[in-house]
Design a protein around this motif. Structure first.
Motif, PDB file in Angstrom:
ATOM      1  N   TYR A  91       5.995   4.022  -2.213  1.00  0.00           N
ATOM      2  CA  TYR A  91       5.877   2.834  -1.370  1.00  0.00           C
ATOM      3  C   TYR A  91       7.173   2.638  -0.597  1.00  0.00           C
ATOM      4  CZ  TYR A  91       1.982   1.492  -4.497  1.00  0.00           C
ATOM      5  OH  TYR A  91       0.826   1.463  -5.236  1.00  0.00           O
ATOM      6  N   HIS A 125       8.365   3.705  -6.385  1.00  0.00           N
ATOM      7  CA  HIS A 125       7.032   4.118  -6.793  1.00  0.00           C
ATOM      8  C   HIS A 125       6.340   3.007  -7.568  1.00  0.00           C
ATOM      9  CE1 HIS A 125       8.938   5.800 -10.706  1.00  0.00           C
ATOM     10  NE2 HIS A 125       8.242   4.735 -11.027  1.00  0.00           N
ATOM     11  N   THR A 182      -0.116   8.366 -12.473  1.00  0.00           N
ATOM     12  CA  THR A 182       0.038   8.725 -11.058  1.00  0.00           C
ATOM     13  C   THR A 182       0.887   7.658 -10.402  1.00  0.00           C
ATOM     14  OG1 THR A 182      -2.104   9.837 -10.985  1.00  0.00           O
ATOM     15  CG2 THR A 182      -1.170   9.137  -8.881  1.00  0.00           C
ATOM     16  N   THR A 228      -0.727   3.861  -9.955  1.00  0.00           N
ATOM     17  CA  THR A 228      -2.090   3.657  -9.466  1.00  0.00           C
ATOM     18  C   THR A 228      -3.148   4.180 -10.435  1.00  0.00           C
ATOM     19  OG1 THR A 228      -1.934   5.725  -8.207  1.00  0.00           O
ATOM     20  CG2 THR A 228      -1.445   3.670  -7.032  1.00  0.00           C
ATOM     21  N   PRO A 233       2.456   6.987  -6.758  1.00  0.00           N
ATOM     22  CA  PRO A 233       2.720   7.248  -5.347  1.00  0.00           C
ATOM     23  C   PRO A 233       3.959   6.494  -4.843  1.00  0.00           C
ATOM     24  CG  PRO A 233       0.902   5.728  -5.563  1.00  0.00           C
ATOM     25  CD  PRO A 233       1.274   6.145  -6.955  1.00  0.00           C
ATOM     26  N   GLU A 256       0.851  -1.194   0.000  1.00  0.00           N
ATOM     27  CA  GLU A 256       0.000   0.000   0.000  1.00  0.00           C
ATOM     28  C   GLU A 256       0.886   1.243   0.000  1.00  0.00           C
ATOM     29  OE1 GLU A 256      -3.243   0.177  -0.239  1.00  0.00           O
ATOM     30  OE2 GLU A 256      -3.507  -2.002  -0.257  1.00  0.00           O
ATOM     31  N   PRO A 257       0.503   2.301  -0.757  1.00  0.00           N
ATOM     32  CA  PRO A 257       1.319   3.521  -0.788  1.00  0.00           C
ATOM     33  C   PRO A 257       1.431   4.157   0.596  1.00  0.00           C
ATOM     34  CG  PRO A 257      -0.365   3.557  -2.525  1.00  0.00           C
ATOM     35  CD  PRO A 257      -0.699   2.411  -1.612  1.00  0.00           C
ATOM     36  N   ASP A 287      -0.281   8.828  -0.814  1.00  0.00           N
ATOM     37  CA  ASP A 287      -1.330   8.440  -1.756  1.00  0.00           C
ATOM     38  C   ASP A 287      -1.226   9.138  -3.104  1.00  0.00           C
ATOM     39  OD1 ASP A 287      -2.442   6.626  -0.021  1.00  0.00           O
ATOM     40  OD2 ASP A 287      -3.804   8.084   0.879  1.00  0.00           O
ATOM     41  N   ASP A 288      -0.893  10.425  -3.114  1.00  0.00           N
ATOM     42  CA  ASP A 288      -0.795  11.150  -4.367  1.00  0.00           C
ATOM     43  C   ASP A 288       0.544  10.872  -5.028  1.00  0.00           C
ATOM     44  OD1 ASP A 288      -3.301  12.254  -3.961  1.00  0.00           O
ATOM     45  OD2 ASP A 288      -2.478  13.961  -2.850  1.00  0.00           O
TER      46      ASP A 288
END
Length: 490
Positions: free
Chosen positions: A346, A330, A342, A333, A344, A73-74, A77-78
């Motif tokens: 990790y 990265h 995009t 997503t 994000p 999961e990132p 988020d952005d």
């Protein structure tokens, strides 16, 4: 991602200079004296890499992971593409490719896996006269190695007077910036190779500085290494080509990062277009910083390896601190058409099987028929099994297998047991870790040629572990006879 020889490196509208200064001042209150007491405050602690595989855990420390954290999961988020990270005092800083209102976005966290918070303003005060707005990529921040030296930023930008990208340099007194660029010509700009991108710092045990980068022309894209002066501000020698694309790698190679492990040099790099799902992380190993580098047999990160949970993982940066190593990277997503995606950030704990990097969150499969079988259990030809074989049947209580598995770091793992049980009755198997019972799994009866799976939760030590499985019966337990195909540890 800067690196010292003994440890891995940690990798819109013009925002006025005073905005970055406000950010810098605010972060300075967090970093405090640790960031100003000299070079040691900003340097990662050295950690030796794993030795040759052993039958018991290597005993690496458990990583610092916040509640709810998942390596798939990132942590931001952005979009925060091409991330690089360093630790200064008790604060972690991450830097990314331009996006939104920042030429170089900055984020901070109390631990490597977060929680991460974007800083206001822009970490890069402005661009030099040679650079065009909107094309600032892949930042690399290097903490000072001596008291009084500045923080260094190596960044990629597009030239105003030519259709090439080049690597520039900027300095700051704080890891938060604002980084002020040096004017004049770019630090690296090989026009005959289509320019240069993706700078990554490496510092040898004796203090010698190097910079890695990728030549930008598609047909000649390759990873290069150049020695720098002792202050990191100038080139000290001509560049050397380290490696290019192999036939089994997509399109091109880029995004280098160099660490030293087990006395060898381990070069991380990405292969493919960053905006496509087949973008992936690979590695190569050498006995000298100059090579030759021998590539690993397969990717260590890819969309397939993650089972689609992360798409196009790459641009990896190794962050090292007193708790261990972490891979900052990265993934994709969202797709917006063409090369617009995009991406994000990790973060995943990183372990070492000698010089082989192993990433937490990437499942590893172990064929049971290749494990240690005790004679009661044997390898059986099974055309519809993984590898064409399975191990079984578990017909008596003394039927056991011992499967050696590798855990990147100490922690709790899921073990997926792929099996078939055509005996008509359920069967229970004890699961042991390094000789100690850790639980059990029940193999339900299956039909025909069907294979299914059951999952056990176990705690593994960092390094090599032995998972033992043996049949349990008696005291009301079922007495079925199962066959095992493989174990998958994630």
């Amino acid at each position: 991602m800067w690196r010292t020889g003994g440890a891995p490196r940690a990798r819109g509208p013009l925002t006025p200079l005073f905005v970055g200064a406000v950010v810098s001042g605010a972060v300075a209150l967090v970093v405090g004296l640790a960031a100003s007491c000299g070079p040691d405050g900003g340097r990662p602690d050295a950690r030796a890499s794993s030795s040759a595989p052993a039958p018991s855990p290597a005993g690496t420390a458990a990583p610092i992971l916040p509640p709810g954290y998942s390596p798939t999961e990132p942590v931001l988020d952005d979009s925060f593409a091409d991330p690089a990270a360093v630790k200064v005092g008790d604060t972690y800083f991450a830097y990314g490719t331009n996006g939104g209102d920042a030429k170089m976005p900055v984020a901070t966290a109390p631990g490597p896996a977060g929680p991460w918070t974007r800083s206001p303003g822009d970490g890069l005060a402005r661009l030099p006269a040679w650079a065009e707005e909107g094309w600032t990529w892949a930042p690399e921040v290097v903490p000072p190695q001596r008291r009084g030296d500045p923080y260094l930023l190596y960044f990629t930008a597009r030239r105003r007077d030519a259709d090439v990208q080049c690597i520039g340099i900027a300095t700051a007194t704080s890891p938060a910036g604002p980084f002020v660029p040096r004017e004049g010509e770019p630090l690296i700009c090989p026009a005959r190779l289509g320019g240069a991108i993706d700078a990554a710092s490496f510092i040898e045990d004796d203090g010698t500085r190097f910079l890695l980068y990728k030549s930008d022309a598609r047909k000649t894209a390759a990873i290069y290494l150049v020695q720098l002066t002792s202050d990191g501000l100038e080139l000290a020698a001509p560049a050397t080509r380290l490696l290019g694309r192999s036939g089994d790698e997509p399109v091109l190679v880029e995004a280098p990062d160099l660490v030293k492990r087990d006395g060898k040099y381990v070069l991380f790099y990405s292969a493919g277009w960053y905006f496509k799902p087949n973008y992936q992380t690979r590695y190569a190993v050498a006995s000298s910083v100059w090579g030759p580098y021998e590539k690993g047999p397969a990717p260590i990160q890819s969309t397939d390896l993650y089972g689609g949970k992360i798409e196009g993982p790459g641009s990896a940066d190794v962050l090292s601190d007193g708790t261990g190593d972490y891979l900052v990277f990265h993934g994709i997503t969202e797709y917006h058409g063409g090369s617009r995606v995009t991406r994000p950030m990790y973060v995943a704990p990183l372990g070492w099987d000698g010089t082989r990097p192993v990433v937490r969150g990437v499942p590893a499969r172990y064929e049971v028929e290749a494990a240690r079988l005790n004679g009661c259990v044997s390898a059986l030809p099974r055309p519809n099994a993984s590898g064409g074989k399975a191990a079984g049947p578990f017909a008596r209580d003394d039927c056991t297998v011992d499967v050696r598995v590798f855990a990147p770091v100490a922690g709790r793992y899921s073990v997926r047991v792929q099996y078939a049980n055509r005996s008509g009755a359920e069967s229970d198997l004890e699961v042991a870790v390094n000789g100690t019972a850790a639980g059990s799994v029940r193999l339900a009866a299956t039909d025909g040629a069907d294979w299914t799976s059951v999952t056990a939760q176990v705690r593994l030590g960092g390094g090599w572990n032995t998972l033992g499985l043996r049949r349990l019966s008696g005291a009301g337990r079922p007495a079925g006879k199962g066959q095992l195909d493989y174990l998958e540890v994630r």
